[in-house]
Design a protein around this motif. Structure first.
Motif, PDB file in Angstrom:
ATOM      1  N   LEU A  84      13.376  15.098  -0.567  1.00 35.58           N
ATOM      2  CA  LEU A  84      13.565  13.930   0.293  1.00 35.58           C
ATOM      3  C   LEU A  84      12.217  13.334   0.691  1.00 35.58           C
ATOM      4  CD1 LEU A  84      15.371  12.024   1.966  1.00 35.58           C
ATOM      5  CD2 LEU A  84      15.246  13.696   3.839  1.00 35.58           C
ATOM      6  N   GLU A  85      11.297  14.190   1.111  1.00 36.59           N
ATOM      7  CA  GLU A  85       9.991  13.697   1.533  1.00 36.59           C
ATOM      8  C   GLU A  85       9.198  13.160   0.335  1.00 36.59           C
ATOM      9  OE1 GLU A  85      11.431  16.427   2.776  1.00 36.59           O
ATOM     10  OE2 GLU A  85      11.752  15.472   4.743  1.00 36.59           O
ATOM     11  N   ALA A  86       9.397  13.765  -0.807  1.00 40.25           N
ATOM     12  CA  ALA A  86       8.695  13.288  -2.000  1.00 40.25           C
ATOM     13  C   ALA A  86       9.105  11.850  -2.323  1.00 40.25           C
ATOM     14  CB  ALA A  86       9.000  14.200  -3.196  1.00 40.25           C
ATOM     15  N   VAL A  87      10.418  11.592  -2.296  1.00 39.02           N
ATOM     16  CA  VAL A  87      10.889  10.240  -2.608  1.00 39.02           C
ATOM     17  C   VAL A  87      10.449   9.270  -1.513  1.00 39.02           C
ATOM     18  CG1 VAL A  87      12.904   8.785  -3.046  1.00 39.02           C
ATOM     19  CG2 VAL A  87      12.853  11.140  -3.922  1.00 39.02           C
ATOM     20  N   ALA A  88      10.558   9.699  -0.269  1.00 37.52           N
ATOM     21  CA  ALA A  88      10.134   8.826   0.833  1.00 37.52           C
ATOM     22  C   ALA A  88       8.640   8.507   0.726  1.00 37.52           C
ATOM     23  CB  ALA A  88      10.449   9.478   2.181  1.00 37.52           C
ATOM     24  N   ALA A  89       7.856   9.495   0.343  1.00 41.03           N
ATOM     25  CA  ALA A  89       6.415   9.270   0.208  1.00 41.03           C
ATOM     26  C   ALA A  89       6.116   8.287  -0.929  1.00 41.03           C
ATOM     27  CB  ALA A  89       5.700  10.597  -0.047  1.00 41.03           C
ATOM     28  N   ALA A  90       6.856   8.399  -2.029  1.00 39.17           N
ATOM     29  CA  ALA A  90       6.656   7.475  -3.146  1.00 39.17           C
ATOM     30  C   ALA A  90       6.998   6.046  -2.726  1.00 39.17           C
ATOM     31  CB  ALA A  90       7.510   7.902  -4.347  1.00 39.17           C
ATOM     32  N   VAL A  91       8.140   5.888  -2.068  1.00 37.42           N
ATOM     33  CA  VAL A  91       8.553   4.547  -1.630  1.00 37.42           C
ATOM     34  C   VAL A  91       7.554   4.008  -0.608  1.00 37.42           C
ATOM     35  CG1 VAL A  91      10.373   3.196  -0.506  1.00 37.42           C
ATOM     36  CG2 VAL A  91      10.995   5.043  -2.091  1.00 37.42           C
ATOM     37  N   CYS A  92       7.102   4.878   0.271  1.00 36.45           N
ATOM     38  CA  CYS A  92       6.124   4.460   1.281  1.00 36.45           C
ATOM     39  C   CYS A  92       4.803   4.065   0.627  1.00 36.45           C
ATOM     40  CB  CYS A  92       5.918   5.587   2.282  1.00 36.45           C
ATOM     41  SG  CYS A  92       4.910   5.111   3.696  1.00 36.45           S
ATOM     42  N   ALA A  93       4.365   4.843  -0.367  1.00 34.12           N
ATOM     43  CA  ALA A  93       3.116   4.538  -1.072  1.00 34.12           C
ATOM     44  C   ALA A  93       3.191   3.156  -1.715  1.00 34.12           C
ATOM     45  CB  ALA A  93       2.826   5.607  -2.126  1.00 34.12           C
ATOM     46  N   MET A  94       4.336   2.867  -2.328  1.00 33.36           N
ATOM     47  CA  MET A  94       4.496   1.571  -2.981  1.00 33.36           C
ATOM     48  C   MET A  94       4.446   0.449  -1.946  1.00 33.36           C
ATOM     49  SD  MET A  94       4.964   0.660  -6.200  1.00 33.36           S
ATOM     50  CE  MET A  94       5.140  -0.959  -6.972  1.00 33.36           C
ATOM     51  N   GLY A  95       5.111   0.651  -0.821  1.00 34.81           N
ATOM     52  CA  GLY A  95       5.111  -0.370   0.226  1.00 34.81           C
ATOM     53  C   GLY A  95       3.730  -0.573   0.824  1.00 34.81           C
ATOM     54  N   VAL A  96       3.071   0.526   1.122  1.00 37.11           N
ATOM     55  CA  VAL A  96       1.715   0.452   1.690  1.00 37.11           C
ATOM     56  C   VAL A  96       0.785  -0.280   0.716  1.00 37.11           C
ATOM     57  CG1 VAL A  96      -0.305   1.912   2.116  1.00 37.11           C
ATOM     58  CG2 VAL A  96       1.877   2.419   3.264  1.00 37.11           C
ATOM     59  N   CYS A  97       0.924   0.034  -0.559  1.00 38.56           N
ATOM     60  CA  CYS A  97       0.058  -0.614  -1.552  1.00 38.56           C
ATOM     61  C   CYS A  97       0.414  -2.080  -1.734  1.00 38.56           C
ATOM     62  CB  CYS A  97       0.099   0.153  -2.877  1.00 38.56           C
ATOM     63  SG  CYS A  97      -0.805   1.712  -2.729  1.00 38.56           S
ATOM     64  N   GLY A  98       1.670  -2.429  -1.533  1.00 45.69           N
ATOM     65  CA  GLY A  98       2.045  -3.840  -1.526  1.00 45.69           C
ATOM     66  C   GLY A  98       1.332  -4.584  -0.408  1.00 45.69           C
ATOM     67  N   GLN A  99       1.150  -3.906   0.718  1.00 43.98           N
ATOM     68  CA  GLN A  99       0.443  -4.510   1.847  1.00 43.98           C
ATOM     69  C   GLN A  99      -1.066  -4.593   1.579  1.00 43.98           C
ATOM     70  OE1 GLN A  99       3.231  -1.795   4.538  1.00 43.98           O
ATOM     71  NE2 GLN A  99       1.659  -2.756   5.770  1.00 43.98           N
ATOM     72  N   ILE A 100      -1.626  -3.478   1.129  1.00 50.42           N
ATOM     73  CA  ILE A 100      -3.072  -3.446   0.837  1.00 50.42           C
ATOM     74  C   ILE A 100      -3.410  -4.510  -0.207  1.00 50.42           C
ATOM     75  CG2 ILE A 100      -4.899  -2.067  -0.252  1.00 50.42           C
ATOM     76  CD1 ILE A 100      -3.539   0.437   0.983  1.00 50.42           C
ATOM     77  N   ALA A 101      -2.578  -4.589  -1.238  1.00 52.80           N
ATOM     78  CA  ALA A 101      -2.808  -5.548  -2.314  1.00 52.80           C
ATOM     79  C   ALA A 101      -2.706  -6.979  -1.792  1.00 52.80           C
ATOM     80  CB  ALA A 101      -1.814  -5.312  -3.445  1.00 52.80           C
ATOM     81  N   HIS A 102      -1.758  -7.201  -0.897  1.00 49.26           N
ATOM     82  CA  HIS A 102      -1.601  -8.559  -0.391  1.00 49.26           C
ATOM     83  C   HIS A 102      -2.786  -8.980   0.474  1.00 49.26           C
ATOM     84  CE1 HIS A 102       0.132 -12.132   1.527  1.00 49.26           C
ATOM     85  NE2 HIS A 102       0.729 -12.253   0.354  1.00 49.26           N
ATOM     86  N   ASP A 103      -3.327  -8.043   1.209  1.00 50.72           N
ATOM     87  CA  ASP A 103      -4.501  -8.342   2.044  1.00 50.72           C
ATOM     88  C   ASP A 103      -5.685  -8.809   1.206  1.00 50.72           C
ATOM     89  OD1 ASP A 103      -3.221  -7.679   4.333  1.00 50.72           O
ATOM     90  OD2 ASP A 103      -4.088  -5.674   4.525  1.00 50.72           O
ATOM     91  N   ARG A 104      -5.648  -8.439  -0.045  1.00 52.26           N
ATOM     92  CA  ARG A 104      -6.774  -8.723  -0.929  1.00 52.26           C
ATOM     93  C   ARG A 104      -6.655 -10.080  -1.624  1.00 52.26           C
ATOM     94  NH1 ARG A 104      -7.676  -4.959  -6.269  1.00 52.26           N
ATOM     95  NH2 ARG A 104      -9.470  -6.121  -7.035  1.00 52.26           N
ATOM     96  N   MET A 105      -5.503 -10.692  -1.506  1.00 51.80           N
ATOM     97  CA  MET A 105      -5.240 -11.938  -2.230  1.00 51.80           C
ATOM     98  C   MET A 105      -6.137 -13.071  -1.730  1.00 51.80           C
ATOM     99  SD  MET A 105      -2.376 -11.461  -4.231  1.00 51.80           S
ATOM    100  CE  MET A 105      -1.392 -12.980  -4.242  1.00 51.80           C
ATOM    101  N   THR A 106      -6.667 -13.842  -2.691  1.00 52.75           N
ATOM    102  CA  THR A 106      -7.360 -15.071  -2.345  1.00 52.75           C
ATOM    103  C   THR A 106      -6.359 -16.214  -2.494  1.00 52.75           C
ATOM    104  OG1 THR A 106      -7.996 -15.622  -4.609  1.00 52.75           O
ATOM    105  CG2 THR A 106      -9.442 -14.113  -3.398  1.00 52.75           C
ATOM    106  N   GLU A 107      -6.761 -17.396  -2.115  1.00 54.82           N
ATOM    107  CA  GLU A 107      -5.778 -18.489  -2.213  1.00 54.82           C
ATOM    108  C   GLU A 107      -5.502 -18.920  -3.651  1.00 54.82           C
ATOM    109  OE1 GLU A 107      -8.461 -22.478  -1.419  1.00 54.82           O
ATOM    110  OE2 GLU A 107      -7.065 -21.786   0.118  1.00 54.82           O
ATOM    111  N   LEU A 108      -6.362 -18.526  -4.569  1.00 55.83           N
ATOM    112  CA  LEU A 108      -6.089 -18.834  -5.978  1.00 55.83           C
ATOM    113  C   LEU A 108      -5.214 -17.777  -6.638  1.00 55.83           C
ATOM    114  CD1 LEU A 108      -9.598 -20.116  -7.139  1.00 55.83           C
ATOM    115  CD2 LEU A 108      -7.510 -21.477  -6.873  1.00 55.83           C
ATOM    116  N   ASP A 109      -5.112 -16.621  -6.018  1.00 57.52           N
ATOM    117  CA  ASP A 109      -4.302 -15.550  -6.608  1.00 57.52           C
ATOM    118  C   ASP A 109      -2.818 -15.834  -6.464  1.00 57.52           C
ATOM    119  OD1 ASP A 109      -6.444 -13.992  -7.465  1.00 57.52           O
ATOM    120  OD2 ASP A 109      -6.543 -12.850  -5.588  1.00 57.52           O
ATOM    121  N   GLY A 110      -2.055 -15.379  -7.431  1.00 59.18           N
ATOM    122  CA  GLY A 110      -0.602 -15.500  -7.395  1.00 59.18           C
ATOM    123  C   GLY A 110       0.017 -14.172  -7.781  1.00 59.18           C
ATOM    124  N   ASN A 111       1.236 -14.234  -8.332  1.00 60.38           N
ATOM    125  CA  ASN A 111       1.950 -12.984  -8.575  1.00 60.38           C
ATOM    126  C   ASN A 111       1.342 -12.125  -9.680  1.00 60.38           C
ATOM    127  OD1 ASN A 111       2.857 -14.983 -10.404  1.00 60.38           O
ATOM    128  ND2 ASN A 111       4.833 -13.961 -10.697  1.00 60.38           N
TER     129      ASN A 111
END
Lengths: 273, 273, 273
Positions: free
Chosen positions: C218-245
């Motif tokens: 259970l914790e393994a799956v939760a950690a994987a999902v959390c890692a993906m979400g956290v990285c979605g946030q970290i990655a978004h913080d890095r976006m410039t206005e020219l960056d897209g999907n």
């Protein structure tokens, strides 16, 4: 010397037929465009001979091997042989399954390859399966380092003598050998193994270099391997602390796109054995 | 006008069924998301009719054509026709093999396409194979430039009249024609040809634009082609000296993601013939 | 706790066999490398059992499902069960076609899954098709928000009790549940849905986390999902206005590559229900 190989790719725009896996195929296409070549991907048995005929070289990669594409590899390989086109074999995962090992063995029996590129385990698997004749590879270690280098070079030369192909064993140290001579390359970066398909990309690149340099197959393959390693270094120098393996993937292909012969020759780090 | 086409894609989120090659499929999915559409990739004969039925449009791309997916193209195409969904044909490599040329011809016979998008060679191959009737394309050159433009435009109009499809011939100069009218577009950047699949991506984009703009098929296709060209320019402006074709690939899709209708209209560079 | 899960992936380098779609397969391979795992993609019936045997875990993804790979999914799944390897199911498009829905149902009958990860519609489709027994999902809404959360959590727990699998329902709010306990995660960024295959990538990541943490599924799956979400946030913080999907896609994988356990634990935003 490597510079000349690179320049010939840029000036001749070799058209390369790829029968390859669906994991890294897009990167293979983009790296072929990056180096100055042109890619065609085609794997249906009813068209591969025609496609190979309009190309200058053929790249056979057995990753995600499946029942539909195996006969296409044989048909295209034989057609390319008939036409005198260089054929590259990338034995992805040879040794990992009977399907891959056996297919690689049969390909070696029925198709003449101009070059074979894999890691040490994959290349060893091309020999090990051959009945009782373990011969040349009997004592080759699974890692190429300075200690195991002499025997690995001998193994590569012996395998080249046997197959007639240039053998490229790539890893931390790269060995590119024909029966007589081997280039030992120290370019590259350890992070390249964190990008899926750098090996597949290199095999595609190798096909382009071979096709554009038919008179110098050993140097052509060595130049391709060196170009990939040099670009792995250039790309790594460009990394920021937020970059990871996905940006690195792009930077490697970008570096191949921008690489010129002088940089290649200047950064090349090798010895001949 | 193009602005309205783009805005309709953003507001309607057209769901596009793609039967396409495995080389550029990921980029096709991401460009559909970038433009405001939504992609589904599906090619098994036992599900393609169902998948097409839940979508708004269908994109058929014959790159890496194979025996398994050909019947799926016919089944999905006919189903889409029955439902009144626009169907786009990207005849990748038509002319390069009998399999691709013949499949494209049969598709043209059995499926009604809303648009056909390819380079001049591919589009010519759609005609040339048709028995003895070489008709309209007899003197069309293999490159569209200012000298050959009038005949290429006439060819596109004639082929549109014959097929009922909007014809998009893309290259350095793009021609988008129905039987009566042609848009000749000068957007784009020569470096786009160094990225694999910009054509495939454009065909996917075209399907989204057509699906969101059923009343204006000619303008919808012209807007899609223009959007791709404009984004090729925007993306190129962003290149640093370390960037190459792999970063450029990302920047093009990024630009599609960020494109607004005002920028599209402002940067559009075309004439009507 | 999540930190420990991540560190085990980094230290154990779990080798994951993926039978997955050709749309997002390259990203799945790169994210597995990014997290510290190692990918093998293989789908031919004649090798999947052998390949699964040399791996530590199996990821089955039914996107671009086709007649050739379905039997491979069953064979590999049963072999993995026999060997005690965790198996993940990503029911891409379940509910969108009978082929996908029925295949998912049969897989659930014949293979024991350690985890099932999909969006709410896909996971509901795994139940709905089962004859007349609509049971647990009867009133589950198609969106998980604060209002529908309690019933969605109950649905996930009930489905876990029934299947024995950890159920991960991902979206704006993520639910990861076994029969008794659910993690409700608030990480991630809405722009993640504009990148094709973030779900597929997460399923591959989940397989790596499960394989490296067999004692804490259970914790393994939760950690994987959390890692993906956290990285979605970290990655978004890095976006410039020219960056897209497209750049965002790279940045997410980059962030997974660079993620450490402390950052994961610090950014994790969840409650237990």
């Amino acid at each position: 010397m490597f510079k000349e190989m690179l320049n010939n790719v840029r000036s001749k725009t070799p058209l390369i037929h790829n029968i390859t896996n669906y994991v890294t195929v897009n990167d293979c296409a983009n790296i072929l465009l990056a180096c100055g070549g042109s890619p065609i991907m085609s794997d249906d048995i009813s068209e591969v001979e025609e496609i190979t005929s309009i190309c200058g070289g053929l790249n056979i990669n057995i990753g995600t091997l499946n029942a539909n594409t195996i006969p296409s590899m044989f048909a295209a390989g034989k057609k390319a042989n008939e036409l005198g086109h260089p054929v590259v074999l990338d034995p992805v995962g040879a040794g990992a399954s009977s399907l891959r090992t056996n297919t690689a063995h049969k390909l070696l029996e029925e198709v003449k390859f101009a070059a074979i590129r894999g890691n040490i385990s994959e290349v060893k698997a091309l020999i090990n399966g051959e009945g009782t004749t373990r011969g040349v590879d009997a004592d080759v270690a699974d890692t190429v380092n300075e200690d195991t280098l002499p025997q690995a070079v001998n193994f590569a030369k012996a395998f080249s003598a046997k197959t007639g192909a240039i053998i490229a064993i790539t890893g931390a140290i790269d060995i590119i050998a024909d029966a007589e001579k081997a280039y030992v390359l120290y370019n590259g970066h350890s992070m390249m193994s964190s990008v899926t398909g750098t090996g597949c990309q290199l095999s595609a690149l190798t096909a382009a270099y071979l096709t554009a340099n038919p008179e110098h197959p050993l140097e052509a393959v060595a130049a391709a391997v060196c170009a990939m390693g040099v670009c792995g270094q250039i790309a790594h120098d460009r990394m920021t602390e937020l970059d990871g393996n996905s940006s690195y993937r792009n930077y490697i292909i970008d570096a191949i796109h921008n690489l010129d012969g002088d940089t290649l020759d200047k950064m090349a780090n090798y010895k001949v054995m």
